[in-house]
Scaffold this motif. Structure first.
Motif: not given
Length: 105
Positions: A47, A74, A85
């Protein structure tokens, strides 16, 4: 980035950036969809690597011109992982504005 990347993370960002530039060039020549992926073991900081890559693409580097019109999507099969994230991007990236990452449901 608000954190200093480890050397292997810096290399991953540089390698991804080069592969993305090559993929874009290939797409522009052939109009064939391209895929660039990142694979790394658990705990490698995927990440953080991606956050650094997104910053490099948006704002440019000494080697690449910024692409502020770029859009990133994403995806995962876990809403909780997506939220985790997103929070890492908000907390660790210093060029990406807080709240710039949005969740689409």
């Amino acid at each position: 980035m608000k954190v200093e990347l480890f050397p292997f993370q810096k290399k991953a960002v540089a390698d991804l950036r080069m592969k993305i530039a090559e993929a874009l060039g290939s797409y522009q020549r052939t109009h064939t969809p391209q895929v660039v992926s990142l694979q790394a073991p658990t705990g490698a900081g995927k990440t953080i690597i991606m956050a650094a890559l997104v910053e490099d693409i948006y704002y440019g580097t000494d080697r690449y011109v910024g692409q502020p019109e770029a859009i990133f999507v994403w995806l995962s099969d876990s809403p909780a992982l997506n939220e985790q994230s997103k929070q890492k991007f908000d907390l660790q990236a210093n060029k990406i504005r807080f709240g710039q990452c949005v969740t689409i449901e």
